[in-house]
Design a protein around this motif. Structure first.
Motif, short mmCIF file in Angstrom:
data_model
loop_
_atom_site.label_atom_id
_atom_site.label_comp_id
_atom_site.label_asym_id
_atom_site.label_seq_id
_atom_site.Cartn_x
_atom_site.Cartn_y
_atom_site.Cartn_z
N ASP A 17 105.52 82.25 -4.09
CA ASP A 17 105.42 83.53 -3.84
C ASP A 17 104.31 84.18 -4.18
N ARG A 18 102.98 83.62 -3.65
CA ARG A 18 101.93 84.14 -3.99
C ARG A 18 101.35 85.53 -3.11
N GLN A 19 100.95 86.32 -4.18
CA GLN A 19 100.28 87.55 -3.63
C GLN A 19 98.71 87.53 -3.68
N GLU A 20 97.86 87.95 -2.28
CA GLU A 20 96.70 87.98 -2.41
C GLU A 20 96.33 89.28 -3.46
N GLY A 45 95.35 84.30 -6.88
CA GLY A 45 96.38 85.38 -6.56
C GLY A 45 97.43 85.64 -7.66
N CYS A 47 101.00 84.92 -8.98
CA CYS A 47 101.85 83.99 -8.45
C CYS A 47 102.94 83.73 -9.52
N ASN A 58 100.56 91.40 -11.39
CA ASN A 58 99.81 92.59 -11.18
C ASN A 58 100.20 93.90 -12.17
N HIS A 158 108.57 87.73 -6.62
CA HIS A 158 107.67 88.25 -7.53
C HIS A 158 108.14 89.36 -8.30
#
Length: 207
Positions: A17-20, A45, A47, A58, A158
């Motif tokens: 579930d990677r987020q850039e 990222g 993750c 984040n 995430h």
């Protein structure tokens, strides 16, 4: 990829579930978080790792969570904290702008571990790498419930965690039958309202 992150991946496994990470987020935290962490964000990222048992997150999404746990406590006077990682059951790893990785909160028990070590600015990147090197799967697996929870409730996204319902601090049992998949931010804020945050007894410390 540097050696430290390679060792981290050996412990936890491939990301999910990677987020850039946008450049604006890196700019937002430059000077507040170590450059090494920002470099990891840019390369890897935000993750989940270990099938979602551990998340690099984040911090901006968790500002309200940090405020709900820190405001009105002595910690608020001690440093400015940012949540940089969390576990599947609500272990929270906070970075202090002056103290580095110096605070871990076990949200479902309302307990914390505080480290009064104050790294120099030159030591911050090393402190961040040390944090990743000491992270392990077992420390984030409460009561060996992660695999049964994943099988029963599904893999986390995430913005999700496994939470006890009713909460342990409300007298709920810490068993699989009372775990649910919940929204992380909302549940962590809810847990902050149930009991005063207290340090572990020295004999209980697992940092």
């Amino acid at each position: 990829m540097d050696e430290v992150f390679s060792i981290f991946l050996e412990e936890f496994g491939a990301p999910i579930d990677r987020q850039e990470v946008p450049a604006s987020s890196i700019d937002r935290y430059r000077g507040k978080l170590p450059n090494q962490l920002l470099a990891y964000w840019a390369e890897h990222g935000w993750c989940g790792y270990g099938d979602g048992i551990f998340w690099i997150v984040n911090p901006q999404e968790y500002e309200s969570v940090v405020a709900s746990w820190i405001e009105g406590t002595e910690l608020e006077k001690y440093d400015t904290y940012h949540l940089i990682a969390r576990g599947a059951f609500g272990d929270m790893y906070l970075w202090g702008e002056k103290t580095g990785y110096s605070l871990k909160i076990t949200s479902f028990l309302s307990r914390c571990v505080i480290d009064d070590f104050k790294p120099t600015p030159e030591q911050m990147d090393r402190n961040l790498q040390d944090f990743l090197l000491i992270a392990d799967v077992e420390a984030n697996d409460f009561g060996d419930l992660f695999k049964p929870a994943r099988k029963k409730l599904g893999i986390l996204r995430h913005d999700e965690m496994y939470g006890f319902v009713p909460a342990i601090m409300l007298g709920g049992p810490d068993t699989l039958d009372h775990l649910e998949k919940v929204k992380a931010v909302e549940h962590l804020i809810f847990l902050s309202q149930l009991a005063e945050l207290e340090p572990y007894n020295f004999s209980d410390i697992q940092f």
